[in-house]
Design a protein around this motif. Structure first.
Motif, short mmCIF file in Angstrom:
data_model
loop_
_atom_site.label_atom_id
_atom_site.label_comp_id
_atom_site.label_asym_id
_atom_site.label_seq_id
_atom_site.Cartn_x
_atom_site.Cartn_y
_atom_site.Cartn_z
N GLY A 60 0.81 -1.21 0.00
CA GLY A 60 0.00 0.00 0.00
C GLY A 60 0.84 1.26 0.00
O GLY A 60 2.02 1.25 -0.35
N ASP A 61 0.22 2.37 0.42
CA ASP A 61 0.86 3.68 0.38
C ASP A 61 1.38 4.17 1.72
O ASP A 61 2.19 5.07 1.78
N ASN A 62 0.85 3.61 2.81
CA ASN A 62 1.18 4.11 4.14
C ASN A 62 2.10 3.17 4.90
O ASN A 62 2.16 1.97 4.61
N VAL A 63 2.78 3.73 5.89
CA VAL A 63 3.55 2.95 6.86
C VAL A 63 3.20 3.45 8.25
O VAL A 63 2.64 4.53 8.42
N CYS A 64 3.53 2.66 9.26
CA CYS A 64 3.46 3.12 10.65
C CYS A 64 4.77 3.85 10.93
O CYS A 64 5.85 3.28 10.80
N TYR A 65 4.65 5.11 11.32
CA TYR A 65 5.79 6.01 11.46
C TYR A 65 6.05 6.23 12.95
O TYR A 65 5.16 6.69 13.68
N VAL A 66 7.26 5.85 13.41
CA VAL A 66 7.64 6.05 14.81
C VAL A 66 8.86 6.96 14.80
O VAL A 66 9.92 6.59 14.29
N PHE A 67 8.71 8.16 15.35
CA PHE A 67 9.73 9.20 15.24
C PHE A 67 9.88 9.93 16.56
O PHE A 67 8.89 10.20 17.24
#
Length: 192
Positions: A60-67
């Motif tokens: 898909g187009d999204n990821v889970c972003y941890v920043f």
């Protein structure tokens, strides 16, 4: 048919902003810890491809972003999902997830954890698993083989956690530290 035990494993809900971070994780994912401390973001992200050496993201187009952009040694930030399936005797479990390392931000390490009733059944993290190189994703696999010593956990909720290790593994963090997750899957099979 019963609902799948894992929902929104590719973080496509909500739809991420183009090259931007959406307001929050899509249900039923929740931030860990909840609430998050300041200067930490755990969200659904539709990243620019310049972040990665890819034509497309794993799914898909999204990821889970941890920043996070302040040093936080020893603090684990990330996302959690409590599954609809509960821990059962004589059952083996496997979680697979793609773990990504940005071209832009420094690397904080990762940890993928499977729990039952808050008890860790199994986990995977770097350096046990080789971390991705900049701009790429790797496969992380967490496997649990049923152990009769865990019979007291039968009926407890299963949970998946996708975490930054919160350690400063690489770089001075002038722009912050980031780990991304995508294409999470879960399987349960009868133990032989």
């Amino acid at each position: 048919p019963p609902p799948p035990p894992l929902v929104n494993g590719s973080f496509e809900t909500p739809v991420g902003l183009n090259d931007g971070v959406s307001a929050a994780l899509g249900s039923p994912w929740a931030p860990v810890p909840d609430p998050l401390p300041g200067m930490v973001w755990v969200a659904t992200w539709n990243p620019p491809l310049s972040e990665y050496n890819l034509v497309d993201f794993p799914d898909g187009d999204n990821v889970c972003y941890v920043f996070f952009d302040v040093p936080a040694p020893g603090s684990a930030f990330g996302a959690s999902q409590v599954l609809t399936e509960t821990f059962a005797a004589n059952t083996n479990y496997m979680v697979t997830v793609k773990v990504g390392r940005s071209n832009t931000y420094d690397w904080p390490g990762f940890r993928v954890v499977l729990l039952a009733g808050g008890t860790v059944l199994a986990s995977d993290e770097d350096p046990s698993t080789t971390a991705p190189t900049a701009g790429n994703f790797i496969n992380s696999t967490v496997s649990y083989t049923y152990d009769a010593g865990d019979v007291g956990l039968v009926g407890q909720s299963l949970e998946i956690r996708l975490l930054s290790r919160g350690v400063i593994v690489d770089g001075a963090g002038a722009n912050g530290w980031e780990v991304d997750f995508d294409d999470v899957s879960f399987t349960a099979t009868p133990a032989p």
